[in-house]
Design a protein around this motif. Structure first.
Motif, PDB file in Angstrom:
ATOM      1  N   SER A  45       0.841  -1.204   0.000  1.00  0.00           N
ATOM      2  CA  SER A  45       0.000   0.000   0.000  1.00  0.00           C
ATOM      3  C   SER A  45       0.868   1.243   0.000  1.00  0.00           C
ATOM      4  O   SER A  45       2.062   1.188   0.313  1.00  0.00           O
ATOM      5  N   ASP A  46       0.242   2.369  -0.346  1.00  0.00           N
ATOM      6  CA  ASP A  46       0.956   3.652  -0.323  1.00  0.00           C
ATOM      7  C   ASP A  46       1.429   3.976   1.092  1.00  0.00           C
ATOM      8  O   ASP A  46       2.506   4.564   1.272  1.00  0.00           O
TER       9      ASP A  46
ATOM     10  N   ALA B 279       9.292   2.199  -3.940  1.00  0.00           N
ATOM     11  CA  ALA B 279       8.159   2.693  -4.732  1.00  0.00           C
ATOM     12  C   ALA B 279       8.097   1.991  -6.088  1.00  0.00           C
ATOM     13  O   ALA B 279       7.035   1.522  -6.511  1.00  0.00           O
TER      14      ALA B 279
ATOM     15  N   TYR C 144       4.996  -0.513  -7.398  1.00  0.00           N
ATOM     16  CA  TYR C 144       4.145  -0.245  -8.564  1.00  0.00           C
ATOM     17  C   TYR C 144       4.243  -1.382  -9.583  1.00  0.00           C
ATOM     18  O   TYR C 144       3.242  -1.760 -10.204  1.00  0.00           O
TER      19      TYR C 144
END
Length: 236
Positions: A116-117, A163, A167
């Motif tokens: 998750s972010d 990151a 993604y």
């Protein structure tokens, strides 16, 4: 007159006693506050160590920060005048972990991908903390300038990869359910992060190229050596 003098002496003694008790209580409060400050700082560093152990191939960075916890624990022990056993056990455990980090038998699973972010942001926050900590170690003369440069490079690469690989992982999940449009969006987002970065690591350009090939349909996923942090680190 003698009684008055006697009462006066008693009053002086009482004032001196109260003052001594107050000073002792103040020192105890200060000692407890310092112990609490050290304990909170040690807990903060322990979170960084846990994050690095799960994320970073370079275990020397993790060990250096774990050693900082040992130093804090020794300071806490020096302030403890009663129950020292628990602190001594904690120090032994932390010292054993530092030795474990240097052991070739330590093959703890590590990875950059987060779900998750919020997890990405938390991991990157700890990596930023680690950058500040190794800079402090260099200022104290514990590590040299060459080590500092290497450690910062590794930490910045990990910060980027957390990151990027997250993604890519989302893109892979979209491909599994045949949602190619969403998958391409995730892959392009990862590629854009790599293109924005100024990191000099040669893996960056290779990843940009391979992600472009994935988006174009020329390949299905990244090279294995780029996906595995341990193998990827050996390439650098």
């Amino acid at each position: 007159m003698t009684l008055v003098a006697f009462l006066f002496v008693l009053m002086i003694i009482a004032l001196i006693t109260v003052s001594a008790i107050n000073r002792m209580q103040m020192r105890q409060r200060e000692r407890r506050l310092e112990q609490r400050r050290l304990r909170i700082r040690a807990e903060e560093l322990a979170e960084v160590v846990t994050c690095l152990a799960q994320t970073l191939p370079n275990r020397m960075i993790t060990k250096h920060i774990n050693d900082m916890i040992i130093n804090l624990q020794h300071q806490m022990l020096a302030l403890e005048d009663k129950n020292t056993e628990l602190l001594e056990q904690a120090i032994q455990k932390t010292e054993a972990y530092s030795e474990e980090l240097l052991s070739s038998d330590n093959r703890a699973s590590i990875g950059y991908q987060r779900e998750s972010d919020a997890q990405i942001a938390k991991t990157q926050h700890h990596l930023n903390d680690a950058m500040q900590l190794v800079t402090q170690l260099a200022a104290q003369g514990i590590i040299n300038e060459a080590e500092l440069s290497n450690y910062l490079s590794d930490l910045r690469w990990a910060h980027l990869m957390v990151a990027v690989m997250s993604y890519i992982g989302q893109g892979d999940k979209s491909m599994v359910i045949s949602d190619r449009f969403s998958a391409q969006a995730f892959y392009r987002k990862a590629q854009h992060l790599l293109m924005e970065s100024m990191h000099q690591d040669p893996r960056r350009l290779k990843m940009i190229k391979e992600l472009g090939e994935i988006v174009d349909g020329a390949r299905t996923n990244l090279s294995k050596e780029l996906r595995d942090p341990q193998k990827s680190n050996a390439m650098a």
